[in-house]
Motif scaffolding. Structure first.
Motif, short mmCIF file in Angstrom:
data_model
loop_
_atom_site.label_atom_id
_atom_site.label_comp_id
_atom_site.label_asym_id
_atom_site.label_seq_id
_atom_site.Cartn_x
_atom_site.Cartn_y
_atom_site.Cartn_z
N LEU A 99 31.13 32.18 39.73
CA LEU A 99 31.79 31.18 38.89
C LEU A 99 33.19 31.65 38.56
N ARG A 100 34.17 30.78 38.73
CA ARG A 100 35.54 31.13 38.35
C ARG A 100 35.67 31.01 36.84
N GLU A 101 35.77 32.15 36.18
CA GLU A 101 35.83 32.19 34.72
C GLU A 101 37.25 31.90 34.25
N PRO A 102 37.42 31.02 33.25
CA PRO A 102 38.77 30.74 32.73
C PRO A 102 39.44 31.99 32.17
N LYS A 103 38.64 32.89 31.59
CA LYS A 103 39.18 34.12 31.02
C LYS A 103 38.79 35.32 31.88
N SER A 104 38.92 35.17 33.17
CA SER A 104 38.53 36.22 34.11
C SER A 104 39.31 37.50 33.85
N ARG A 105 38.59 38.62 33.93
CA ARG A 105 39.24 39.94 33.83
C ARG A 105 39.66 40.45 35.20
N GLY A 106 39.66 39.58 36.19
CA GLY A 106 40.13 39.97 37.50
C GLY A 106 39.12 39.77 38.61
N GLY A 107 37.83 39.80 38.29
CA GLY A 107 36.81 39.71 39.33
C GLY A 107 36.65 38.33 39.92
N SER A 108 36.23 37.36 39.10
CA SER A 108 35.97 36.03 39.64
C SER A 108 37.25 35.37 40.14
N ASP A 109 38.35 35.61 39.47
CA ASP A 109 39.62 35.02 39.91
C ASP A 109 40.01 35.56 41.29
N TYR A 110 39.78 36.85 41.51
CA TYR A 110 40.11 37.45 42.80
C TYR A 110 39.23 36.87 43.91
N VAL A 111 37.93 36.69 43.61
CA VAL A 111 37.04 36.10 44.61
C VAL A 111 37.54 34.73 45.03
N HIS A 112 37.86 33.87 44.06
CA HIS A 112 38.25 32.50 44.35
C HIS A 112 39.65 32.42 44.97
N ARG A 113 40.53 33.29 44.53
CA ARG A 113 41.93 33.17 44.95
C ARG A 113 42.22 33.91 46.25
N SER A 114 41.55 35.06 46.46
CA SER A 114 41.98 35.94 47.54
C SER A 114 40.95 36.23 48.61
N MET A 115 39.67 36.20 48.29
CA MET A 115 38.67 36.57 49.29
C MET A 115 38.51 35.47 50.34
N ARG A 116 38.32 35.90 51.59
CA ARG A 116 38.15 34.96 52.69
C ARG A 116 37.08 35.49 53.66
N PRO A 117 36.45 34.60 54.46
CA PRO A 117 35.49 35.05 55.47
C PRO A 117 36.10 36.08 56.41
N GLY A 118 35.31 37.08 56.74
CA GLY A 118 35.76 38.16 57.60
C GLY A 118 36.30 39.36 56.85
N GLU A 119 36.53 39.20 55.56
CA GLU A 119 37.10 40.29 54.77
C GLU A 119 36.03 41.33 54.47
N PRO A 120 36.37 42.64 54.59
CA PRO A 120 35.40 43.68 54.23
C PRO A 120 35.26 43.78 52.72
N VAL A 121 34.08 44.19 52.27
CA VAL A 121 33.83 44.33 50.84
C VAL A 121 32.81 45.45 50.63
N GLU A 122 33.03 46.23 49.59
CA GLU A 122 32.09 47.29 49.24
C GLU A 122 31.04 46.73 48.28
N VAL A 123 29.79 47.02 48.59
CA VAL A 123 28.67 46.49 47.80
C VAL A 123 27.77 47.64 47.37
N GLY A 124 27.48 47.69 46.09
CA GLY A 124 26.55 48.67 45.54
C GLY A 124 25.24 48.01 45.16
N GLY A 125 24.17 48.79 45.18
CA GLY A 125 22.86 48.25 44.84
C GLY A 125 22.06 48.01 46.10
N PRO A 126 21.09 47.08 46.01
CA PRO A 126 20.74 46.25 44.85
C PRO A 126 19.91 47.00 43.81
N ARG A 127 20.01 46.49 42.55
CA ARG A 127 19.21 47.01 41.44
C ARG A 127 18.56 45.83 40.74
#
Length: 318
Positions: free
Chosen positions: A75-103
């Motif tokens: 969800l794109r949060e109106p008061k995003s601290r950087g995470g959701s805004d970055y996903v919506h604004r900058s992430m695209r298919p094919g981009e590498p991403v580091e994932v931790g977990g699952p927990r």
């Protein structure tokens, strides 16, 4: 073949696809670039998504039997601290991403019947839960609230369940009437709730007289613990053979890091559980947003990012 991993169980994945699931909600499908299998998970699990210099936690909402991909929704949060805004604004298919977990700090435990309550993006951990309940033949129903149908993700896929799902957009039905929507407690009934803090607090209040193991929550935002006292505590690290005097106002996690003791962590807010440490002695004062009910009396482990102590000393197995 398994997915490529780094230290501390971090996976190097790529975004296979991105889909619009609702107004302001993007779905991400993550895969191993080499086609490897991903670590197993169970309904209620979340992963850590690394984005530039921030790490955020997102519930897995796909099929646990699909070992080739992870699915999350952001969800794109109106008061995003950087995470959701970055996903919506900058992430695209094919981009590498580091994932931790699952927990998994929100597991679906066996019950005779389930009532699921989801608010907004809180639907994400509930989706695999209702799938598992159906596979096991356990009766269930879902109450799903949100601002409007436009903002409520996965409504199309939920249609397959018919009247087992009660959709309650606030602009059509008003706020959720929990007294009317939730039943009286019956032996074997379990409630699972995820969503905004206000909804969780309301469900917790509505079910206050129920057995603690019958009411289960997952919070996306940490509880406000700013008014709680922060007293000094002595921390002994059994394996590191260190004794630390943690002053008032300083987190145990920070004190451990300053002393050179490495503790895995992601959110530092008491939401993700990655900094959980075994406790060998003393009584933790749990202030995380994971535990509830009887779990608050557990003395075997603690989240050192926000929790403190009810005793003068803690002995940690680190």
């Amino acid at each position: 073949m398994s997915a490529t991993t780094q230290d501390e169980g971090v996976l190097d994945l790529v975004i296979e696809s991105m889909t619009v699931e609702a107004e302001g909600v993007l779905g991400l499908t993550l895969v191993d670039p080499g086609g490897g299998w991903l670590p197993e998970w169970t309904p209620g699990s979340h992963i850590d998504l690394g984005m530039l210099d921030v790490v955020r936690q997102y519930s897995l909402c796909g099929d646990p039997d699909d070992r080739l991909r992870y699915r999350v929704a952001v969800l794109r949060e109106p008061k995003s601290r950087g995470g959701s805004d970055y996903v919506h604004r900058s992430m695209r298919p094919g981009e590498p991403v580091e994932v931790g977990g699952p927990r998994n700090h929100f597991p679906l435990n066996p019950a005779k019947e389930y009532v699921f309550v989801a608010g907004g993006i809180g639907i994400t951990p509930i989706l695999p839960m209702i799938r598992q309940a159906g596979q096991h033949g356990t009766p269930w129903r879902l109450v799903y609230g949100g601002r409007s149908r436009r903002s409520m993700a996965f409504l199309r896929s939920l249609r397959q369940y018919g009247d087992q799902v009660q959709v309650c957009p606030e602009e059509e039905t008003g706020r959720l009437d929990l007294d009317a929507l939730l039943p009286a407690y019956d032996d074997g009934l379990a409630v699972y709730c995820c969503g905004p803090g206000g909804l969780i607090d309301a469900v917790e209040s509505r079910c206050a007289a129920w057995p603690s193991d019958a009411v289960n929550f997952e919070r996306f935002v940490a509880k406000d613990i700013s008014a709680l006292p922060s007293l000094p505590v002595r921390v002994r690290c059994a394996r590191s053979q260190l004794t630390l005097d943690v002053p008032a106002g300083e987190s145990i996690l920070l004190a451990l890091e300053l002393a050179g003791v490495d503790v895995a962590n992601a959110c530092r807010d008491g939401v993700c559980g990655s900094c959980e440490v075994p406790v060998l002695g003393g009584v933790p004062d749990h202030r995380d947003s994971i535990r509830s009910g009887a779990e608050l009396t557990d003395t075997t482990s603690m989240a050192v990012c926000v929790s403190r102590a009810k005793s003068d000393e803690l002995v940690l197995d680190i």
